[in-house]
Design a protein around this motif. Structure first.
Motif, PDB file in Angstrom:
ATOM      1  N   ARG A  55     -59.748 132.645  87.136  1.00 32.20           N
ATOM      2  CA  ARG A  55     -60.599 133.014  88.279  1.00 32.20           C
ATOM      3  C   ARG A  55     -61.612 134.103  87.933  1.00 32.20           C
ATOM      4  N   HIS A  56     -61.252 135.016  87.061  1.00 30.83           N
ATOM      5  CA  HIS A  56     -62.168 136.098  86.696  1.00 30.83           C
ATOM      6  C   HIS A  56     -63.417 135.584  85.982  1.00 30.83           C
ATOM      7  N   ARG A  57     -63.364 134.360  85.470  1.00 28.28           N
ATOM      8  CA  ARG A  57     -64.518 133.786  84.761  1.00 28.28           C
ATOM      9  C   ARG A  57     -65.493 133.062  85.696  1.00 28.28           C
ATOM     10  N   ILE A  61     -70.322 131.501  85.638  1.00 31.58           N
ATOM     11  CA  ILE A  61     -70.919 130.168  85.725  1.00 31.58           C
ATOM     12  C   ILE A  61     -72.413 130.316  85.968  1.00 31.58           C
ATOM     13  N   GLN A  62     -73.232 129.700  85.111  1.00 31.47           N
ATOM     14  CA  GLN A  62     -74.685 129.832  85.227  1.00 31.47           C
ATOM     15  C   GLN A  62     -75.345 128.568  85.764  1.00 31.47           C
ATOM     16  N   ALA A  63     -74.631 127.490  85.846  1.00 28.32           N
ATOM     17  CA  ALA A  63     -75.180 126.254  86.397  1.00 28.32           C
ATOM     18  C   ALA A  63     -75.173 126.346  87.919  1.00 28.32           C
TER      19      ALA A  63
END
Length: 85
Positions: A55-57, A61-63
């Motif tokens: 979840r920390h990632r 997300i760049q998309a």
């Protein structure tokens, strides 16, 4: 057992739509009919290892991403159906 399965799903019904008890009862009956070991069916998903935390990632997300919830309240499972209340 069918009542138990139906009541276990009730908390996940959206407030914008009535809970389809008849439909859920029909589905629960099919589940009971086809399941060899109902206890394993209800418990095993909670025993699976979900892997490393992720979840920390999500913020990385760049998309372009659309997050859609169909439930007006948090619907995260916190244990077997008896623990949801």
């Amino acid at each position: 057992m069918i009542d138990y399965l139906v009541e276990g799903e009730r908390p996940f019904a959206a407030s914008s739509r009535p809970f389809d008890e008849d439909g859920m009862r029909e589905l629960a009956a099919r589940i009971v009919d086809r399941t060899i070991d109902i206890a394993a069916q209800l418990i095993n998903p909670f025993l699976l290892d979900a892997g490393a935390p992720w979840r920390h990632r999500l913020g990385k997300i760049q998309a372009p991403t659309l997050v859609r919830r169909s439930c007006p309240r948090p619907c995260a499972l916190r244990g077997p159906p008896g623990c949801w209340r």
